[in-house]
Motif scaffolding. Structure first.
Motif, PDB file in Angstrom:
ATOM      1  N   LYS A  10       0.830  -1.214   0.000  1.00 55.66           N
ATOM      2  CA  LYS A  10       0.000   0.000   0.000  1.00 55.66           C
ATOM      3  C   LYS A  10       0.854   1.249   0.000  1.00 55.66           C
ATOM      4  O   LYS A  10       1.983   1.256   0.474  1.00 55.66           O
ATOM      5  CB  LYS A  10      -0.931  -0.001   1.216  1.00 55.66           C
ATOM      6  N   GLU A  11       0.264   2.332  -0.521  1.00 58.70           N
ATOM      7  CA  GLU A  11       0.961   3.597  -0.646  1.00 58.70           C
ATOM      8  C   GLU A  11       0.733   4.449   0.600  1.00 58.70           C
ATOM      9  O   GLU A  11      -0.395   4.533   1.109  1.00 58.70           O
ATOM     10  CB  GLU A  11       0.467   4.359  -1.868  1.00 58.70           C
ATOM     11  N   THR A  12       1.795   5.122   1.043  1.00 56.03           N
ATOM     12  CA  THR A  12       1.692   5.931   2.249  1.00 56.03           C
ATOM     13  C   THR A  12       0.655   7.037   2.109  1.00 56.03           C
ATOM     14  O   THR A  12      -0.109   7.315   3.025  1.00 56.03           O
ATOM     15  CB  THR A  12       3.058   6.558   2.585  1.00 56.03           C
ATOM     16  N   ARG A  13       0.626   7.682   0.922  1.00 56.00           N
ATOM     17  CA  ARG A  13      -0.263   8.857   0.775  1.00 56.00           C
ATOM     18  C   ARG A  13      -1.737   8.477   0.822  1.00 56.00           C
ATOM     19  O   ARG A  13      -2.582   9.342   1.028  1.00 56.00           O
ATOM     20  CB  ARG A  13       0.068   9.626  -0.506  1.00 56.00           C
ATOM     21  N   PHE A  14      -2.076   7.184   0.613  1.00 54.58           N
ATOM     22  CA  PHE A  14      -3.475   6.776   0.690  1.00 54.58           C
ATOM     23  C   PHE A  14      -3.809   6.146   2.048  1.00 54.58           C
ATOM     24  O   PHE A  14      -4.886   6.356   2.582  1.00 54.58           O
ATOM     25  CB  PHE A  14      -3.830   5.771  -0.413  1.00 54.58           C
ATOM     26  N   GLY A  15      -2.905   5.339   2.585  1.00 51.81           N
ATOM     27  CA  GLY A  15      -3.183   4.644   3.836  1.00 51.81           C
ATOM     28  C   GLY A  15      -4.074   3.435   3.607  1.00 51.81           C
ATOM     29  O   GLY A  15      -4.639   3.252   2.522  1.00 51.81           O
ATOM     30  N   ALA A  16      -4.230   2.613   4.662  1.00 50.10           N
ATOM     31  CA  ALA A  16      -4.925   1.333   4.511  1.00 50.10           C
ATOM     32  C   ALA A  16      -6.414   1.513   4.215  1.00 50.10           C
ATOM     33  O   ALA A  16      -6.985   0.751   3.434  1.00 50.10           O
ATOM     34  CB  ALA A  16      -4.725   0.478   5.756  1.00 50.10           C
ATOM     35  N   LEU A  17      -7.047   2.530   4.804  1.00 57.21           N
ATOM     36  CA  LEU A  17      -8.498   2.656   4.640  1.00 57.21           C
ATOM     37  C   LEU A  17      -8.888   3.121   3.235  1.00 57.21           C
ATOM     38  O   LEU A  17      -9.729   2.512   2.577  1.00 57.21           O
ATOM     39  CB  LEU A  17      -9.069   3.620   5.687  1.00 57.21           C
ATOM     40  N   SER A  18      -8.278   4.211   2.764  1.00 56.46           N
ATOM     41  CA  SER A  18      -8.611   4.689   1.429  1.00 56.46           C
ATOM     42  C   SER A  18      -8.234   3.660   0.373  1.00 56.46           C
ATOM     43  O   SER A  18      -8.901   3.542  -0.658  1.00 56.46           O
ATOM     44  CB  SER A  18      -7.897   6.007   1.127  1.00 56.46           C
ATOM     45  N   SER A  19      -7.148   2.910   0.638  1.00 59.02           N
ATOM     46  CA  SER A  19      -6.751   1.856  -0.300  1.00 59.02           C
ATOM     47  C   SER A  19      -7.817   0.773  -0.363  1.00 59.02           C
ATOM     48  O   SER A  19      -8.156   0.288  -1.446  1.00 59.02           O
ATOM     49  CB  SER A  19      -5.422   1.230   0.120  1.00 59.02           C
ATOM     50  N   SER A  20      -8.351   0.396   0.810  1.00 60.71           N
ATOM     51  CA  SER A  20      -9.400  -0.633   0.826  1.00 60.71           C
ATOM     52  C   SER A  20     -10.624  -0.142   0.067  1.00 60.71           C
ATOM     53  O   SER A  20     -11.230  -0.888  -0.710  1.00 60.71           O
ATOM     54  CB  SER A  20      -9.816  -0.975   2.259  1.00 60.71           C
ATOM     55  N   LEU A  21     -10.981   1.130   0.277  1.00 63.94           N
ATOM     56  CA  LEU A  21     -12.146   1.691  -0.412  1.00 63.94           C
ATOM     57  C   LEU A  21     -11.958   1.646  -1.927  1.00 63.94           C
ATOM     58  O   LEU A  21     -12.853   1.243  -2.676  1.00 63.94           O
ATOM     59  CB  LEU A  21     -12.378   3.138   0.049  1.00 63.94           C
ATOM     60  N   TYR A  22     -10.773   2.033  -2.363  1.00 66.22           N
ATOM     61  CA  TYR A  22     -10.472   2.040  -3.806  1.00 66.22           C
ATOM     62  C   TYR A  22     -10.579   0.622  -4.370  1.00 66.22           C
ATOM     63  O   TYR A  22     -11.253   0.388  -5.383  1.00 66.22           O
ATOM     64  CB  TYR A  22      -9.061   2.602  -4.006  1.00 66.22           C
ATOM     65  N   ASN A  23      -9.918  -0.329  -3.712  1.00 65.97           N
ATOM     66  CA  ASN A  23      -9.889  -1.686  -4.279  1.00 65.97           C
ATOM     67  C   ASN A  23     -11.249  -2.367  -4.214  1.00 65.97           C
ATOM     68  O   ASN A  23     -11.610  -3.129  -5.114  1.00 65.97           O
ATOM     69  CB  ASN A  23      -8.825  -2.534  -3.570  1.00 65.97           C
ATOM     70  N   VAL A  24     -12.019  -2.109  -3.162  1.00 64.52           N
ATOM     71  CA  VAL A  24     -13.364  -2.682  -3.099  1.00 64.52           C
ATOM     72  C   VAL A  24     -14.243  -2.055  -4.192  1.00 64.52           C
ATOM     73  O   VAL A  24     -14.949  -2.745  -4.917  1.00 64.52           O
ATOM     74  CB  VAL A  24     -13.992  -2.486  -1.702  1.00 64.52           C
ATOM     75  N   THR A  25     -14.153  -0.739  -4.335  1.00 68.39           N
ATOM     76  CA  THR A  25     -14.898  -0.066  -5.399  1.00 68.39           C
ATOM     77  C   THR A  25     -14.585  -0.689  -6.748  1.00 68.39           C
ATOM     78  O   THR A  25     -15.472  -0.990  -7.549  1.00 68.39           O
ATOM     79  CB  THR A  25     -14.502   1.427  -5.445  1.00 68.39           C
ATOM     80  N   SER A  26     -13.310  -0.901  -6.972  1.00 64.97           N
ATOM     81  CA  SER A  26     -12.879  -1.375  -8.277  1.00 64.97           C
ATOM     82  C   SER A  26     -13.263  -2.834  -8.522  1.00 64.97           C
ATOM     83  O   SER A  26     -13.565  -3.218  -9.657  1.00 64.97           O
ATOM     84  CB  SER A  26     -11.383  -1.137  -8.372  1.00 64.97           C
ATOM     85  N   THR A  27     -13.292  -3.644  -7.461  1.00 63.32           N
ATOM     86  CA  THR A  27     -13.663  -5.049  -7.675  1.00 63.32           C
ATOM     87  C   THR A  27     -15.175  -5.250  -7.693  1.00 63.32           C
ATOM     88  O   THR A  27     -15.655  -6.245  -8.229  1.00 63.32           O
ATOM     89  CB  THR A  27     -13.037  -5.987  -6.618  1.00 63.32           C
ATOM     90  N   GLN A  28     -15.939  -4.321  -7.130  1.00 67.14           N
ATOM     91  CA  GLN A  28     -17.402  -4.463  -7.160  1.00 67.14           C
ATOM     92  C   GLN A  28     -18.006  -3.819  -8.398  1.00 67.14           C
ATOM     93  O   GLN A  28     -19.215  -3.774  -8.549  1.00 67.14           O
ATOM     94  CB  GLN A  28     -18.037  -3.793  -5.935  1.00 67.14           C
ATOM     95  N   THR A  29     -17.167  -3.263  -9.265  1.00 68.19           N
ATOM     96  CA  THR A  29     -17.700  -2.574 -10.433  1.00 68.19           C
ATOM     97  C   THR A  29     -17.114  -3.112 -11.728  1.00 68.19           C
ATOM     98  O   THR A  29     -17.234  -2.477 -12.757  1.00 68.19           O
ATOM     99  CB  THR A  29     -17.340  -1.077 -10.384  1.00 68.19           C
ATOM    100  N   SER A  30     -16.459  -4.238 -11.680  1.00 77.53           N
ATOM    101  CA  SER A  30     -15.784  -4.775 -12.871  1.00 77.53           C
ATOM    102  C   SER A  30     -14.768  -3.797 -13.440  1.00 77.53           C
ATOM    103  O   SER A  30     -14.509  -3.789 -14.629  1.00 77.53           O
ATOM    104  CB  SER A  30     -16.790  -5.226 -13.939  1.00 77.53           C
TER     105      SER A  30
END
Lengths: 562, 176
Positions: free
Chosen positions: A323-343
Motif C-alpha cells: 500500500k501507498e503511504t499517501r493513501f493509507g490502509a483505509l482509502s486503499s481498501s475503499l479504492y480496491n473494493v470499489t474497483s472489484t465491485q464494479t468490474s
C-alpha cells in the motif's frame, strides 16, 4: 476520522450524479441531447446509420458482436505492428501474439486484465489508439446493452429495442468523452503525466541514485479507465503508481469516476420504466452489498499483516505491505473494493498482499456477479437478470405467475436470466479446475499453499467477470494463461450480453399486465431483501467450496507460513 | 451483416481519430501549457518528487522498503502468510537495527507501486535519533525539520498524512 469524511463526500457526490447524470443519460439515450450534434450527425452519415431506424434484438446483438470483433482485430493489429507505427519514442517491439491476443480481448470486453507491464511493452500509439479507445467504446457498448434491456421492460408490443450504432455513438460522445475531458485536466494538475516525450533520465548527487522514468500520455487514459470501469493501468503498478494516481484527491476522484455511471444508471432505469422507486430499490440492493464488502475489507486491513505481526513490529497503520503511504490502509481498501465491485479492476494497492479476509473481500465481491453496483451498463443488466430470477422465486412461493415492471415473467425469460447468471460461475470453476490440474497452470502462482490457489482462482474470476484486477503474483503472461483467460473473457462478456438482449427482445414484445392486489411489489424493502438474498445465495452456493480452499484456509492457519 | 461490417470498420476508424488521437493530443496540449511541471513528471534537480529513491546509511532518512525502479513498478505480491515475506521482513529489521534505526512498519514493508515517494510522519520521527547521531545534529532540530515536511490528508480528509522523503533529505543536506 478523515475516512468518515471521505465516505460522506463520496455519498454526496454520488447522490448528485445519481440524480443529474442519471436524468442526463435518459435524455441522451432518448435523443434529446444535441449539443454535440455537429459531431454526432456526420458520424451517422458516414456510417450510414439512421437514428430513427431501430433494430430487433437479433440485429442489435449481431451489431454488438460485429463491432466488437472489428475492434478486437484493430487493436490486435496495432499491438503487433507498433514498432512500425508512430508515437513510439522508446522503440517498443511488436507485442507477442498470445499477449496481444489476450490484451485485445481483455480491452474489448471492458475487462483490462493485463498480463503485460505497460512500461516495457506498449508504445504510446498502442496506449492511446488501442487501449484508451477500447476503454471508451467497450464502456459505451455495456451502457448500450443496459439501455436496450431497460427499453425491453419499458416498451409494450414492440419488435425493436433501439439502434446499437446510435446508442454506441451517443454514450461515447455525450457521456464518456465530456466527463473524461474535464477529469483529465484535474488529474494533470495533481501530477499525473501527460506528455509524448520518452523516458527521462535523472540522477541524484546526494545519494548517487540514477533512475529511468518511463512517461507518457497517462492522465487522458487514467480517467477513462476509471469512468468506463475498465481499469487497465498505463504502467504495471496501476493506480498505485504516483504518475497515474498522484494524490489523495486523484484517489478520491478515481473512486467517484468509477461509481458515478453505474450508480446513475439506476436512476436512468427508474426514469425509463416510469418509476424512479424501482431504480431506488435496485440501488438499495447494490448499496447494501457494497457496504458489507467495504466493511469486510476495511476492518481486515486495519488488523495488520500477519507476516509482519510475526516479527513483533507494531502496525498502527494497518497492513501497509503493498500500500501507498499517501493513501493509507483505509482509502486503499475503499479504492480496491470499489474497483472489484464494479468490474473495473484498477488497484491502488497490491491485492495479492492484502490480509486473507481483505483479499477475500475483493475475490468474493467479483463472485457475486459484478452487480454491486457493477460495471457501466453491465451492472444494471446483470442485476436485472437477478431481479427476474427473484420475482420468479417470489412467484413460486405464492403460486402466481411472476411479474416484473408490469411484464409477465414466463419460462423463456427465466431461462434466459438463469443462463446469464450461471455462465460466469461455471466458466470460472471449470477453468480454475483445469489450471490446477495441468503443469502449465500450476507453474503460475508466486505464492505457495492456499494463497497460490487463490491467485489462480482470482485470475479466472477476474477475467470471467470482466473485472481485470489480479493477485499480481501469478505469472499470467504465458500462452496457457493468456489463451485460457480469453475463454473466460469472451464468455463472461458475450454469453451474458446475448441472453440479456434476447431477454430485452422478448420483454419488449409483451403487453403490460395491470397491477393488482396480488402483484409482488418490486419497489418495497421486501423485494430489496429478497433480491439481496438471491444474489448472495447464488454466489455462496457456487463459490463457497472454492473460497474455503483459498482465503478461508489461509485465515484459519494461525502462525503457519508457506 | 455486411452492412454491419462496413459500419463497424468506419466507426472504428472515426473513434480512433477522435478518441485515440484528438482527445489525448488535445489533453497533452492543455497539460503542457497549463501544468508543464506536473505533466512532465514533476522533475527537480535530484529526480522526481513523485518517485521514491533508495537512501542508504544512517545519515539519510530512509523511505519504504522498495526496489525504487520506475521501469519495473508494482508491489512484492507476496501473500500475507508467505515465508519469503517473513524472511524479507526479518532481514530488513536486522539491517535497520544495525544502523540504529527503529524498524517502523513503513520502513520494513514494501509499497504498492514499488516507488512510493513518501513515508508516514511516525516513520520519519522514528528515524530522528539515528539521523541526528550520524550527522551530529540535535534531535530537536531534526524533529522540527520533519514537522515542516508533514503533509496532512489532502483538504483535511482525502488520503493519509505523509512526508516526502526526497524533499526531506534535500533540506536535510542543506541543514547547518
Amino acid at each position: 476520522m478523515a475516512f468518515v469524511w471521505t465516505i460522506v463526500a463520496m455519498v454526496v457526490v454520488l447522490a448528485l450524479c445519481w440524480r443529474y447524470l442519471g436524468a442526463y443519460m435518459v435524455a441522451v439515450y432518448e435523443g434529446r441531447v444535441r449539443w454535440l450534434a455537429k459531431v454526432e450527425r456526420p458520424i451517422y452519415r458516414v456510417i450510414g446509420a439512421d437514428p430513427k431506424a431501430e433494430q430487433t434484438w437479433k440485429r442489435y446483438a449481431s451489431s454488438v458482436i460485429v463491432f466488437s470483433a472489428i475492434a478486437l482485430l484493430f487493436s490486435y493489429g496495432i499491438f503487433r505492428l507498433q514498432e512500425h507505427l508512430p508515437f513510439n519514442p522508446e522503440h517498443m517491439p511488436g507485442v507477442e501474439w498470445h499477449t496481444a491476443w489476450n490484451t485485445s480481448v481483455s480491452f474489448v470486453t471492458n475487462t483490462n486484465w493485463q498480463s503485460y507491464s505497460g512500461e516495457t511493452t506498449m508504445s504510446y500509439l498502442s496506449q492511446m489508439g488501442a487501449l484508451a479507445v477500447q476503454n471508451f467504446v467497450s464502456a459505451a457498448v455495456g451502457m448500450a446493452v443496459a439501455v436496450a434491456l431497460i427499453r425491453g421492460f419499458a416498451r409494450k408490443g414492440s419488435k425493436t429495442i433501439g439502434n446499437f450504432w446510435v446508442d454506441l455513438v451517443r454514450g461515447t460522445i455525450y457521456v464518456l468523452l465530456p466527463i473524461a475531458f474535464v477529469a483529465a485536466i484535474v488529474f494533470i494538475s495533481q501530477g499525473a503525466l501527460q506528455t509524448l516525450a520518452g523516458h527521462a533520465e535523472v540522477h541524484n548527487a546526494l545519494n548517487g541514485a540514477s533512475q529511468t522514468l518511463p512517461r507518457g500520455p497517462i492522465a487522458s487514459q487514467e480517467v477513462i479507465k476509471q469512468l468506463g470501469t475498465n481499469g487497465g493501468g498505463f504502467f504495471n503498478a496501476n493506480g498505485a503508481g504516483p504518475f497515474e494516481n498522484p494524490t489523495g484527491l486523484t484517489n478520491f476522484l478515481s473512486i467517484v469516476l468509477i461509481l458515478c455511471i453505474p450508480v446513475a444508471l439506476t436512476y436512468t432505469f427508474g426514469k425509463m420504466v416510469f418509476s424512479v422507486r424501482q431504480g431506488v430499490a435496485i440501488l438499495a440492493v447494490m448499496t447494501v452489498l457494497f457496504g458489507g464488502w467495504l466493511t469486510m475489507a476495511a476492518v481486515a486491513e486495519q488488523q495488520g499483516n500477519p507476516a509482519l505481526a510475526e516479527t513483533g513490529v507494531s502496525q498502527p497503520l494497518g497492513n501497509m505491505e503493498g500500500k501507498e503511504t499517501r493513501f493509507g490502509a483505509l482509502s486503499s481498501s475503499l479504492y480496491n473494493v470499489t474497483s472489484t465491485q464494479t468490474s473495473t479492476g484498477s488497484v491502488d494497492s497490491a491485492a495479492d498482499s492484502y490480509t486473507p479476509i481483505g483479499g477475500m473481500a475483493m475475490l468474493t465481491g467479483m463472485m457475486l456477479g459484478e452487480v454491486s453496483p457493477g460495471g457501466v451498463g453491465t451492472g444494471v443488466y446483470g442485476i436485472l437478470m437477478f431481479a427476474v430470477i427473484t420475482v420468479f422465486i417470489g412467484g413460486l412461493m405464492v403460486g402466481r405467475t411472476p411479474e416484473y415492471l408490469g411484464k409477465k415473467i414466463q419460462a423463456k425469460e427465466v431461462k434466459l436470466a438463469a443462463l446469464g447468471v450461471l455462465v460466469m460461475p461455471i466458466t470460472v470453476l471449470v477453468l480454475t479446475a483445469i489450471a490446477t490440474a495441468v503443469q502449465a497452470g500450476k507453474a503460475g502462482p508466486l505464492n505457495a499453499g492456499p494463497h497460490g490457489f487463490s491467485e489462480i482462482l482470482y485470475a479466472y474470476t477476474s477475467q470471467t467477470n470482466n473485472n481485470g484486477s489480479g493477485f499480481g503474483g501469478l505469472s499470467a503472461n504465458t500462452p496457457f494463461y493468456n489463451v485460457t483467460g480469453t475463454i473466460g473473457l469472451l464468455l463472461g462478456r458475450f454469453a451474458i450480453i446475448i441472453p440479456a438482449l434476447a431477454l430485452a427482445g422478448s420483454l419488449a414484445e409483451k403487453n403490460a399486465v395491470p397491477t393488482s392486489l396480488g402483484t409482488f411489489r418490486t419497489d418495497k424493502p421486501m423485494f430489496v431483501g429478497l433480491l439481496t438474498g438471491v444474489v448472495l445465495v447464488i454466489g455462496g452456493l457456487t463459490f463457497l467450496p472454492a473460497v474455503a480452499l483459498g482465503p478461508i484456509v489461509e485465515q484459519l492457519s494461525h502462525g503457519m507460513f508457506w | 451483416m455486411l452492412l454491419d461490417l462496413r459500419r463497424a470498420i468506419t466507426v472504428s476508424i472515426i473513434f480512433f481519430v477522435i478518441l485515440g488521437l484528438a482527445y489525448p493530443l488535445v489533453e497533452t496540449g492543455i497539460g503542457q501549457a497549463l501544468f508543464n511541471h506536473q505533466a512532465n513528471g514533476s522533475l527537480s534537480a535530484n529526480g522526481s518528487e513523485q518517485i521514491g529513491q533508495t537512501w542508504d546509511g544512517p545519515q539519510w532518512f530512509h523511505g519504504r522498503a522498495d526496489g525504487d525502479d520506475p521501469t519495473a513498478t508494482g508491489g512484492s505480491n507476496l501473500g500475507p502468510r508467505s515465508k519469503e515475506l517473513l524472511d524479507k521482513y526479518k532481514e530488513r529489521i536486522a539491517g535497520l537495527e544495525k544502523e540504529g534505526v527503529t524498524p517502523h512498519q513503513d520502513l520494513v514493508s514494501a509499497s504498492g507501486s514499488g516507488v512510493d515517494p513518501d513515508i508516514s510522519p511516525e516513520a520519519a520521527y522514528a528515524q530522528v535519533p539515528s539521523v541526528a547521531k550520524a550527522r551530529g545534529k540535535s534531535d530537536d532540530q531534526l524533529r522540527a525539520l520533519v514537522e515542516r515536511h508533514v503533509e496532512g490528508p489532502q483538504f483535511g480528509f482525502l488520503g493519509a498524512s505523509h512526508v516526502n522523503v526526497l524533499e526531506l533529505n534535500e533540506e536535510l543536506a542543506t541543514l547547518r
